[in-house]
Scaffold this motif. Structure first.
Motif, PDB file in Angstrom:
ATOM      1  N   ASN A  34      40.913  41.990  40.256  1.00 19.45           N
ATOM      2  CA  ASN A  34      39.696  41.645  39.512  1.00 19.45           C
ATOM      3  C   ASN A  34      39.942  40.597  38.434  1.00 19.45           C
ATOM      4  O   ASN A  34      39.183  40.482  37.489  1.00 19.45           O
ATOM      5  CB  ASN A  34      39.022  42.891  38.936  1.00 19.45           C
ATOM      6  N   VAL A  35      41.018  39.854  38.578  1.00 21.51           N
ATOM      7  CA  VAL A  35      41.354  38.724  37.699  1.00 21.51           C
ATOM      8  C   VAL A  35      41.276  39.141  36.229  1.00 21.51           C
ATOM      9  O   VAL A  35      40.581  38.540  35.427  1.00 21.51           O
ATOM     10  CB  VAL A  35      40.450  37.503  38.001  1.00 21.51           C
ATOM     11  N   THR A  36      42.018  40.173  35.897  1.00 24.57           N
ATOM     12  CA  THR A  36      42.022  40.661  34.517  1.00 24.57           C
ATOM     13  C   THR A  36      42.995  39.892  33.630  1.00 24.57           C
ATOM     14  O   THR A  36      42.908  39.962  32.418  1.00 24.57           O
ATOM     15  CB  THR A  36      42.373  42.161  34.474  1.00 24.57           C
ATOM     16  N   GLY A  37      43.916  39.166  34.236  1.00 28.61           N
ATOM     17  CA  GLY A  37      44.872  38.364  33.471  1.00 28.61           C
ATOM     18  C   GLY A  37      44.645  36.887  33.726  1.00 28.61           C
ATOM     19  O   GLY A  37      44.016  36.497  34.700  1.00 28.61           O
ATOM     20  N   TYR A  38      45.172  36.066  32.827  1.00 25.65           N
ATOM     21  CA  TYR A  38      45.016  34.619  32.967  1.00 25.65           C
ATOM     22  C   TYR A  38      46.330  34.042  33.473  1.00 25.65           C
ATOM     23  O   TYR A  38      47.140  33.529  32.713  1.00 25.65           O
ATOM     24  CB  TYR A  38      44.609  33.998  31.632  1.00 25.65           C
ATOM     25  N   TYR A  39      46.555  34.182  34.758  1.00 29.29           N
ATOM     26  CA  TYR A  39      47.751  33.635  35.388  1.00 29.29           C
ATOM     27  C   TYR A  39      47.494  33.478  36.875  1.00 29.29           C
ATOM     28  O   TYR A  39      46.564  34.044  37.426  1.00 29.29           O
ATOM     29  CB  TYR A  39      48.975  34.523  35.153  1.00 29.29           C
ATOM     30  N   ARG A  40      48.309  32.684  37.502  1.00 26.20           N
ATOM     31  CA  ARG A  40      48.212  32.466  38.944  1.00 26.20           C
ATOM     32  C   ARG A  40      49.199  33.392  39.645  1.00 26.20           C
ATOM     33  O   ARG A  40      50.219  33.753  39.081  1.00 26.20           O
ATOM     34  CB  ARG A  40      48.533  31.023  39.290  1.00 26.20           C
ATOM     35  N   ILE A  62      38.094  42.721  49.990  1.00 24.60           N
ATOM     36  CA  ILE A  62      38.709  42.098  48.810  1.00 24.60           C
ATOM     37  C   ILE A  62      37.569  41.724  47.865  1.00 24.60           C
ATOM     38  O   ILE A  62      36.615  41.064  48.283  1.00 24.60           O
ATOM     39  CB  ILE A  62      39.528  40.854  49.217  1.00 24.60           C
ATOM     40  N   PRO A  63      37.639  42.142  46.598  1.00 26.13           N
ATOM     41  CA  PRO A  63      36.554  41.844  45.659  1.00 26.13           C
ATOM     42  C   PRO A  63      36.285  40.336  45.532  1.00 26.13           C
ATOM     43  O   PRO A  63      37.178  39.512  45.710  1.00 26.13           O
ATOM     44  CB  PRO A  63      37.071  42.403  44.325  1.00 26.13           C
ATOM     45  N   VAL A  64      35.038  39.994  45.231  1.00 25.16           N
ATOM     46  CA  VAL A  64      34.620  38.596  45.107  1.00 25.16           C
ATOM     47  C   VAL A  64      35.535  37.832  44.147  1.00 25.16           C
ATOM     48  O   VAL A  64      35.993  36.730  44.456  1.00 25.16           O
ATOM     49  CB  VAL A  64      33.149  38.491  44.630  1.00 25.16           C
TER      50      VAL A  64
END
Length: 137
Positions: A34-40, A62-64
């Protein structure tokens, strides 16, 4: 989706990264759920392949936010030379099934970015054909 708690301490100059093993043939993993962190996040080729297959089979598994992240990370990794451009494109093969505009926006932005070496005078007809195949009924 397999979610494994991972504790990472990444330092800019560190060359040591934790390694995870997946035991089942079709298991895949997504970091930064859920893209909770700012990293690739970058994965080994097998996990990229498994993620691409999952997207083709059932993208909604897979979540949006993670579909957006996967496409953006894959193209960024390819442009930076960490993975092959074919791997990034394989993540987009499922787009005919995609219903979310933010995912489409991210895919198109990455594929036709003017600074992207994917778009050249010679490759444009192939890229155009690739994109149209995914948006034509």
């Amino acid at each position: 989706m397999l979610q494994i708690p991972v504790h990472l301490s990444l330092f800019i100059f560190s060359e040591v990264f934790p390694e995870m093993q997946l035991s089942l043939e079709h298991e895949w993993i997504i970091l930064n759920v859920n893209v909770t962190g700012y990293y690739r996040a970058n994965y080994d080729q097998l996990n990229w392949d498994r993620l691409a297959l999952q997207l083709q089979k059932d993208p909604k598994a897979i979540p949006v936010a993670n579909r957006v992240q996967l496409i953006d990370d894959a193209f960024t990794m390819a442009i930076s030379g960490y993975i092959e451009i074919e791997t990034a494109l394989s993540i987009t093969k499922y787009l005919a099934k995609e219903e979310e505009i933010i995912v489409w926006y991210t895919a198109l932005k990455n594929m036709v970015n003017s600074g992207n070496s994917l778009v050249t005078h010679k490759s444009f007809p192939l890229l155009k054909k690739y994109i149209l195949k995914r948006i034509s009924p």
